[in-house]
Scaffold this motif. Structure first.
Motif, mmCIF file in Angstrom:
data_model
loop_
_atom_site.group_PDB
_atom_site.id
_atom_site.type_symbol
_atom_site.label_atom_id
_atom_site.label_comp_id
_atom_site.label_asym_id
_atom_site.label_seq_id
_atom_site.Cartn_x
_atom_site.Cartn_y
_atom_site.Cartn_z
ATOM 1 N N GLY A 215 59.540 59.339 -10.359
ATOM 2 C CA GLY A 215 60.644 59.925 -9.623
ATOM 3 C C GLY A 215 61.565 60.867 -10.347
ATOM 4 O O GLY A 215 62.329 61.565 -9.692
ATOM 5 N N VAL B 121 52.495 67.439 -6.653
ATOM 6 C CA VAL B 121 52.923 67.951 -5.359
ATOM 7 C C VAL B 121 51.975 69.006 -4.818
ATOM 8 O O VAL B 121 51.973 69.292 -3.630
ATOM 9 N N ARG C 293 52.412 57.497 -3.394
ATOM 10 C CA ARG C 293 52.950 57.840 -2.070
ATOM 11 C C ARG C 293 52.080 57.352 -0.920
ATOM 12 O O ARG C 293 52.255 57.774 0.218
ATOM 13 N N GLU D 281 61.648 64.365 -9.193
ATOM 14 C CA GLU D 281 61.561 64.568 -7.757
ATOM 15 C C GLU D 281 62.712 65.417 -7.230
ATOM 16 O O GLU D 281 62.515 66.354 -6.489
#
Lengths: 111, 119, 512
Positions: free
Chosen positions: C505, C279, C338, C508
């Motif tokens: 995920g 991220v 992504r 997440e």
């Protein structure tokens, strides 16, 4: 959800086809003449027409002899590579530090 | 530069010095004992780093003595440091016993001589 | 009711049981070595049982965060952010399954292989400690826990490598690995300090939120340090040099187990990249790190394997190049994360399936090579030959492992490499060409090894016979590999896909 993507590849079909090929090969093999004339040398390995040596050790091509051409052709690539693997503990550590430095500089410059 | 700043920077400066000495020993010393000493110095440097991270001026130790809970420091880095000290003892002991065995087998503790595994 | 408790607490049992039995083996093994042996067997079996329980729950129902020290170990009860969490998701399941398969095979093999050694209860203790350490490394969701398990794995596996301490070379290999691991552990601790000082948390999920908020220079430093250390432990080029030493000189029966601890580090590297750092910065940069290291590993590993004449070192260099495949594939997956490109998921499927495969066929290759060395006392390929006449089973095992590692159809190695080629080609054709060429050279190398050791006229090299437990150890791996070979689609759908989803995920949402 992720798709299953090995759709063009089925190992079971491959194995079945392989077995069929083996059957065909066996059929061809069995059509051969079983009563061939045995000579003194039949069953011996073929070494470019030379007589096969009596000592079994000499019949076997040993490890380093294989791919010697490949190694010789790529000598200029292999020599520094093998020299790089010194087996010295300090060098192992130095490689880690060099990698660390390169990765950090890369991250610092790019991000 | 005021004395406050000096006292704030000092621990981190010590950390940098300790880590550099340790790393130098590991990279360039050929004697195994010196390499292990370097590792021990690096361990101390890392521990000092964690402890100085946890220091908050004017805060209390996290023992229930009556101080407000907002005036206490977080004990997590201290727990980290204690664990690290214990682990450091184990690794140093193992490294030294390896060195003893190397001495027995190779009759040397120089890294130049322990190069039987190579290529 | 009790069943629920067992299922819910299975992640902690996976660690608690080997630790408990390691202790018991050390203490009670003093009384009699037989007791130690039995306790080791029970500990290993129970650990694998709980891995099975956790895997079944995750794969059929749902993944969960396991929170230590709360009233009940579910994430709703997390009252304080410094509680230790475990992540039981598809990715952890894939990792623990890979570790368990190898551990079982190596454990069974050890029963007869190590018979002649003294102090066996210590051997079993170290084995169980390594098992606990590497399982802890892949299960934990907390940086500090990661450090502790990292060190447990390092200490225990180095002691295992040096177990035959009457051999100087074993001690030398262990010492080199130990120095690298200890310095690596310190670097990990230092970067934990950096991250904690920045964000005040140690939990992956919370750290992820912190990094998403602000990604600073110090975070970057911590990222680089962590990446290099775990790549080093995963034996990535140019930090791979400990691997041939350690794999070559470790006691034969645990060699695959040492190799799987380095796979465990690779799992941790991927978890950190995807779960925490993806991220903070452009994923293409993170992915390119993995791709470059992976491509280097592939090329250098396979080049060095070609010039080896020691059978175990040859396989060790091949395993370095296999690590390169996984890093490249996962790197491509990370670089296209992504971005909506379909082949990113494909690459991750390929990479993770390859890890599962690699754990198994590498273990098979190592164990059959060790069987050769055990029966003949010869390590050099220059002196071996003609063993197929006397060792038909081992020959078959080695051949199967060799075909798998070279990716020859129809083996499972081909299935996973096919996924990798397909997806990596879409990302960059050059990488796919490298992967293909490396695969071909790998085939040439294993063909050479197989020809040298097993084919040719019988030279009567056998000094002793291999015993039944050794064959069973290899047999288990072969059965698993045959299942992977015949049903790659099922394995990908049932085990690998949840792992891909877990990797992308599971962190997440973060902790509630």
């Amino acid at each position: 959800m992720i798709d299953i993507v090995l759709e063009n590849w089925s190992p079971i079909v491959f194995i079945v086809v392989l077995l069929l090929n083996v059957l065909v090969a066996y059929w061809l093999y069995s059509m051969g003449n079983p009563e061939y004339k045995k000579t003194k040398y039949s069953g011996d390995p073929f070494i470019s027409g030379n007589r096969s040596p009596k000592d079994v050790k000499k019949l076997h091509v040993a490890g380093d002899n294989l791919f010697w051409g490949f190694k010789k052709a790529l000598k200029r690539y292999y020599d520094p590579l093998i020299d790089g693997h010194t087996g010295r503990l300090n060098d192992y550590m130095i490689w880690v530090v060099i990698t660390l430095a390169v990765v950090l500089i890369y991250l610092y410059l790019v991000v | 530069m005021s004395w406050d700043t000096v006292f704030m920077i000092m621990p981190y400066l010590t950390v940098v010095i300790l880590l550099s000495i340790g790393l130098y020993a590991v990279l360039f010393k050929k004697n195994l004992i010196k390499i292990i000493m370097g590792i021990a110095i690096m361990q101390n440097g890392t521990n000092l780093f964690l402890v100085s991270l946890a220091y908050r001026d004017g805060y209390y130790a996290p023992i229930f003595t009556g101080a407000e809970s907002t005036e206490m420091v977080m004990p997590t880095p201290h727990a980290l440091t204690l664990t690290s000290i214990v682990i450091g003892l184990a690794t140093t002991a193992l490294l030294l016993s390896f060195t003893m065995m190397i001495k027995k087998h190779y009759n040397s503790i120089n890294t130049e001589d322990m190069r039987r595994c190579k290529e | 009711m009790t069943l629920d408790i067992i299922i819910e607490n299975s992640p902690t049992f996976i660690l608690a049981i080997p630790l408990l039995f390691a202790f018991l083996t050390a203490v009670l093994g003093w009384v009699s070595e037989k007791i130690g042996e039995i306790l080791f067997g029970i500990g290993l079996a129970l650990t694998v049982f709980f891995v099975g329980v956790m895997s079944f729950e995750v794969l059929t129902a749902e993944s969960w965060f396991y929170v230590f020290g709360a009233e009940s170990p579910s994430p709703e009860n997390i009252t304080s952010f410094f509680r230790i969490t475990f992540i039981a998701d598809g990715f952890a399941v894939l990792a623990t399954i890979t570790i368990s398969i190898t551990a079982v095979a190596a454990g069974i093999y050890s029963y007869s292989f190590m018979k002649d050694e003294s102090g066996l209860n210590k051997f079993y203790t170290l084995f169980l400690l390594t098992l606990a350490g590497v399982n802890g490394m892949v299960l934990t969701g907390d940086l500090f826990n990661l450090f502790v398990w990292f060190e447990v794995t390092s200490v225990a596996s180095c002691a295992l490598i040096a177990f035959k301490n009457y051999r100087g070379r074993s001690v030398e290999a262990a010492l080199k690995y130990m120095v690298l691991s200890t310095v690596g552990g310190l670097v990990v601790l230092f970067s934990i300090g950096l991250l904690y000082g920045q964000h005040g948390v140690l939990n992956y999920a919370l750290l992820r939120e912190g990094i998403a908020g602000s990604f600073t220079f110090l975070d970057k430093l911590a990222l680089g340090l962590l990446a290099v250390v775990f790549a080093m432990k995963a034996s990535s080029v140019p930090m791979h040099m400990w691997a041939p030493d350690a794999y070559g000189e470790a006691p034969g029966s645990v060699t695959p187990f040492i190799a799987v601890t380095s796979l465990g580090s690779l799992f941790v590297l991927f978890r950190l990249f995807f779960g925490v750092f993806s991220v903070g910065l452009d994923v293409a940069i993170l992915g390119s790190l993995l791709i470059v290291l992976g491509a280097l590993s592939m090329i250098v590993g396979v080049s060095m394997a070609l010039v080896q004449s020691d059978l175990k070192r040859l396989i060790a260099y091949l395993s370095v190049s296999q690590v390169g495949y996984m890093m490249t594939a996962i790197g491509v997956g990370l670089a296209t994360l992504r971005s909506g490109e379909g082949f990113g998921d494909l690459a991750m499927q390929g990479g993770l399936f390859h890890m599962l495969n690699d754990g198994v066929y590498k273990a098979l290759l190592f164990l059959s090579a060790v069987a050769v060395i055990h029966t003949t006392d010869i390590r050099s390929l220059n002196d071996l030959g003609g063993l197929a006449h006397k060792m038909p089973y081992t020959t078959f095992f080695f051949l199967f492992g060799a075909l798998s590692i070279a990716g020859i159809p129809p083996t499972s190695g081909f299935s996973s490499k096919l996924l990798i080629y397909k997806s990596v080609y879409l990302y960059s054709p050059i990488l796919a060409i490298i992967a293909l060429v490396v695969s071909i050279i790998t085939f040439a190398i294993v063909a050479k090894a197989f020809f040298n050791a097993f084919l040719g006229p019988d030279q009567s090299l056998m000094k002793r016979r291999i015993s039944k437990p050794m064959l069973w150890g290899m047999g288990i791996l072969t059965v698993v590999l045959i299942v992977f070979t015949l049903f790659p689609n099922v394995v990908v759908a049932e085990i690998v896909d949840p792992a891909v989803e877990g990797l992308i995920g599971s962190l997440e949402g973060g902790l509630p």
